[in-house]
Write an enzyme that holds these catalytic residues in place. Sequence first.
Site, PDB file in Angstrom:
ATOM      1  CE1 TYR A 130      -3.366   2.701   1.084  1.00 12.86           C
ATOM      2  CE2 TYR A 130      -2.218   3.146   2.465  1.00 12.86           C
ATOM      3  CZ  TYR A 130      -2.655   3.691   1.811  1.00 12.86           C
ATOM      4  OH  TYR A 130      -3.692   5.066   1.966  1.00 12.86           O
ATOM      5  CD1 TRP A 139      -1.709   7.415  -0.567  1.00 10.01           C
ATOM      6  CD2 TRP A 139      -1.724   9.204  -0.910  1.00 10.01           C
ATOM      7  NE1 TRP A 139      -2.766   8.443   0.202  1.00 10.01           N
ATOM      8  CE2 TRP A 139      -2.517   9.901  -0.232  1.00 10.01           C
ATOM      9  CE3 TRP A 139      -1.403  10.723  -2.216  1.00 10.01           C
ATOM     10  CZ2 TRP A 139      -4.582  10.190  -0.524  1.00 10.01           C
ATOM     11  CZ3 TRP A 139      -2.443  11.467  -2.118  1.00 10.01           C
ATOM     12  CH2 TRP A 139      -3.790  11.544  -1.469  1.00 10.01           C
TER      13      TRP A 139
HETATM   14  P1  PGD Z   1       4.022   8.047   1.173  1.00  5.04           P
HETATM   15  O1  PGD Z   1       4.711   9.033   1.978  1.00  5.04           O
HETATM   16  O2  PGD Z   1       3.132   8.915  -0.014  1.00  5.04           O
HETATM   17  O3  PGD Z   1       3.216   7.673   2.866  1.00  5.04           O
HETATM   18  O4  PGD Z   1       1.242   5.958   3.734  1.00  5.04           O
HETATM   19  P2  PGD Z   1       1.766   6.034   2.407  1.00  5.04           P
HETATM   20  O5  PGD Z   1       3.048   4.531   2.501  1.00  5.04           O
HETATM   21  O6  PGD Z   1       0.824   6.328   1.050  1.00  5.04           O
HETATM   22  O7  PGD Z   1       4.926   6.975   0.382  1.00  5.04           O
HETATM   23  C1  PGD Z   1       4.806   6.881  -0.792  1.00  5.04           C
HETATM   24  C2  PGD Z   1       6.312   6.178  -0.662  1.00  5.04           C
HETATM   25  O8  PGD Z   1       5.989   5.735  -2.295  1.00  5.04           O
HETATM   26  C3  PGD Z   1       7.144   7.654  -0.633  1.00  5.04           C
HETATM   27  O9  PGD Z   1       8.170   6.713  -0.132  1.00  5.04           O
HETATM   28  C4  PGD Z   1       7.377   7.828  -2.332  1.00  5.04           C
HETATM   29  O10 PGD Z   1       8.915   7.997  -2.421  1.00  5.04           O
HETATM   30  C5  PGD Z   1       7.387   6.667  -3.176  1.00  5.04           C
HETATM   31  N1  PGD Z   1       7.061   6.397  -4.684  1.00  5.04           N
HETATM   32  C6  PGD Z   1       6.173   7.712  -5.021  1.00  5.04           C
HETATM   33  N2  PGD Z   1       6.346   7.989  -6.215  1.00  5.04           N
HETATM   34  C7  PGD Z   1       6.845   6.477  -6.885  1.00  5.04           C
HETATM   35  C8  PGD Z   1       6.735   5.316  -7.783  1.00  5.04           C
HETATM   36  O11 PGD Z   1       6.797   5.696  -9.350  1.00  5.04           O
HETATM   37  N3  PGD Z   1       7.782   3.832  -8.204  1.00  5.04           N
HETATM   38  C9  PGD Z   1       8.230   3.854  -6.576  1.00  5.04           C
HETATM   39  N4  PGD Z   1       8.370   2.769  -6.459  1.00  5.04           N
HETATM   40  N5  PGD Z   1       8.618   4.450  -5.539  1.00  5.04           N
HETATM   41  C10 PGD Z   1       7.364   6.056  -5.591  1.00  5.04           C
HETATM   42  C11 PGD Z   1       0.589   7.215   3.884  1.00  5.04           C
HETATM   43  C12 PGD Z   1      -0.552   6.615   5.118  1.00  5.04           C
HETATM   44  O12 PGD Z   1      -0.230   6.902   6.624  1.00  5.04           O
HETATM   45  C13 PGD Z   1      -1.836   7.625   4.966  1.00  5.04           C
HETATM   46  S1  PGD Z   1      -2.543   7.416   3.165  1.00  5.04           S
HETATM   47  C14 PGD Z   1      -2.965   7.738   5.861  1.00  5.04           C
HETATM   48  S2  PGD Z   1      -4.240   8.699   5.788  1.00  5.04           S
HETATM   49  C15 PGD Z   1      -2.661   7.059   7.394  1.00  5.04           C
HETATM   50  N6  PGD Z   1      -2.354   8.661   8.047  1.00  5.04           N
HETATM   51  C16 PGD Z   1      -1.117   8.760   9.133  1.00  5.04           C
HETATM   52  C17 PGD Z   1      -2.325   9.806   9.857  1.00  5.04           C
HETATM   53  O13 PGD Z   1      -3.046  10.516  10.139  1.00  5.04           O
HETATM   54  N7  PGD Z   1      -1.955   9.539  11.901  1.00  5.04           N
HETATM   55  C18 PGD Z   1      -0.657   8.152  11.851  1.00  5.04           C
HETATM   56  N8  PGD Z   1      -0.339   8.447  13.812  1.00  5.04           N
HETATM   57  N9  PGD Z   1      -0.720   7.319  10.631  1.00  5.04           N
HETATM   58  C19 PGD Z   1      -1.133   7.274   9.692  1.00  5.04           C
HETATM   59  N10 PGD Z   1      -0.642   6.788   8.732  1.00  5.04           N
HETATM   60  C20 PGD Z   1      -1.037   6.232   7.518  1.00  5.04           C
END
Ligand code: PGD
Length: 821
Positions: free
Chosen positions: A152, A154
Amino acid sequence: MSGKDFNEISRRGILKGASALGVMGALAPSWLGAGAARAAVADGEVITGSHWGVFHARVEGGQWTGIRPWEKDPHPSRQLEGIMDSVLSPSRIKYPMVRRAYLEGGPGTSPETRGAGDFVRVSWEQALDLIAGELRRVSETHGPTGIFAGSYGWMSPGKLHNCQSLLRRMLNFGLNGAFVNASGDYSTGAAQIIMPHVMGTLEVYEQQTVWPVVVEATDVLVFWGADPVRTNQISWTVSDHGNYPYMEAFRETGKKVIVIDPWRNETAQFFDAEWVPIRPGTDVAMMLGMAHTLHEEELHDAGFLDEYTTGFDLFLPYLTGESDGVPKTADWAAEICEVPAEKIRELARLFQSSRTMLSSGWAIQRQHHGEQSHWMLVTLAAMLGQIGLPGGGFGLSYHYANGGAPTANSIVLPGMSDGGGAVDGPDWLNASGAGSIPLARVVDMIENPGAEFDFNGKRAAYPDVKMAYWVGGNPFSHHQDRNRMVKAWQKLETVVVHDFQWTATARFADIVLPATSAYERNDIENVGDYSAIALVAMKQVIEPVFEARNDFDIFADISERLGSREAFTEGKDEMAWIRGMYESAATQAPARGITVPSFDDFWAAGIVEFEIPEENMQYVRYGDFREDPLFEPLGTPSGLIEIYSKNIEKMGYDDCPAHPTWMEPLERLGGEGAKFPFHVDTTHPPARLHSQLCGTSLRESYAVGGREPCLINPADAEARGVTDGDIVRVFNDRGQCLAGAVISDEIRPGVIRISEGGWYDPAPGGEVGALDIYGDVNTLTPDIGTSKLAQGNCGHTVLADFEKYQGDAPAPNVFMAPAEV
Ligand code: PGD
């Protein structure tokens, strides 16, 4: 301070990635890949898109030198400033890397050294052979449930380079779908399961009563645990920022805005709203207190409840206390939520006497028993009787991806197919016997193979996973209870990660592959998740950096080794896929009564925009249902709003009764046996997207003493002898992290705030329980499911304590790549 001033950047100005160029500029000749030139231009401007919006990238001599927001973006996000840095930063993954002990000893060797940064550079050939060999070995030795590819996160927008679909596509064709998948997400884990029982739809990802109607018709706009000024900066696809002009228009009307939240968030500041500083985790109690007031004062809309809902009669004995001896009065609620009883009554009367929109965010469901929050919100809205009226009712997506911005008459792009066979329920097995789990139970699964779990009326056993493959996500940021996770990860024999940043997830992997960022490849995407106002050509800005490769090409090469390249690629290259997606969408144009340019003209122009039909400017959610509940029934078993759910009753869960109920969470302020004195509000960050952009120059705009900021009320700071700018240690029984103190009365006493997404940075040694020296708030949060119904994450249910950090705090490590050997 207005929200606009806070998070918008200049529309005209070209941003120079100052620190990126400072750090990487000197390396320019070596950071460009050696392959044939594929970037759109060597000199000039290139249009592309991102979670933060459409922008023009300036390229000079093949180098990326600046960013200019799209001239039609009504509110460009200041987070655009971090994009160049993320591509060229010192935390960039340059080469395929393998953990030394793994390379020398094979799968499962010394898993406790994961996270220590001891990696060896290998060739692409060696890395791909290792991965293909390991996929085969695990699948042959451990069967179809040996590999976890729920993966999972973003990632980046772009219909083709959707790395998660590509991962599953590779496994579906190469291993016959023999892997464990995951369902749900971390955003709306509880809501997306409860809402179909209550409203018959997911609700959270659906169009809202549109903003022009809200501006016109709503008298009282309530943001209940929602901060749209902050969170609408980003979208799942390419952001349109369509809500900002309407939020400004609403502000100009001078109508009432109320923010119910433990901190006076950016939205409260933007609207100069009335702030109701509720105790975190107690919203259901406050809503019950309001519902009780409405009923007691005969203000509830009995006609609406009769015609459009079912089960109010079964909920009422609970509300009045007839069934459990506890009337849910405003006084009862006040004890729990610390909002004065008179305020609760006043708000109930105000909402009833005015056209009121109850707009809620998702934090209130990312909590223990989080299913109850939105269910109770709907019940309260039903008692107010305004659902389906212009500007009234409730909305669960005004804060997300600019929900409520009117929808254009756009053609819709197909997504990248994962090749079928993906499993999306816990006990549904596909042809090869693989299964799926609710996403947020991933660590529970690794720890407890064979243990049974419940999920939305089903029961299944956790598979025995040996290998995890993660792309486009950062579980070492998004998952809760970091120390439990670090330990569980040690049970895995192999972990593979593709990313372009050295996130903690990459550091805790065995094989790390450098993916391209979205700006080193071509793609195509919708602009505006809800508004769909345009399609943008996401053109390649620069050549791949160092040895980065596209996820698509990496998976194609692994497929080759698994004998499935042709099925994976369908014989098409990048531009053939993009052309195919556009041309497939273009076939919808005649039915919509529009014409669209040919693919070649679209690609040359870089963007195609669509008109918003007048009727979409008037859209009222549930307007049709209200008009005619018989001919426009909801998708629930009764066709009505279910205040009591017979389906949930049949499940018989002790932690999710059949009507909305106040249930004590694992821990809360004022709760019995609360062991720590402060609630930690783990909101989304102001200047990054989850963990994305944390490794960039944007950090300089918010870090305190080089750490993630921690907002503390002055009274609490004084009691702990902490002053502004101090480094604090925040701790509980689950973990500890450092943070930088920001003293402010914009947070209520008893609550501190550390945003999620700070990069996990365990002190050298990295053993389980190590002090996190940057500020990953998920070192503190509990890893439990919301309930047996939804099994969502509980990242917002957390108590902790803090103290001034004594001694010299170690410098954060996590923003530099591990040493290259
Ligand atoms: P991102 O930081 O978006 O976090 O969690 P999520 O794992 O989605 O991580 C995306 C990763 O994908 C990044 O490391 C980025 O560099 C990489 N990436 C981007 N593009 C590409 C690509 O083209 N190829 C590859 N291989 N990698 C790529 C988010 C999640 O956290 C979410 S959605 C929510 S709503 C939650 N929110 C909370 C919260 O409010 N409070 C707490 N305590 N914890 C949460 N966790 C959750």
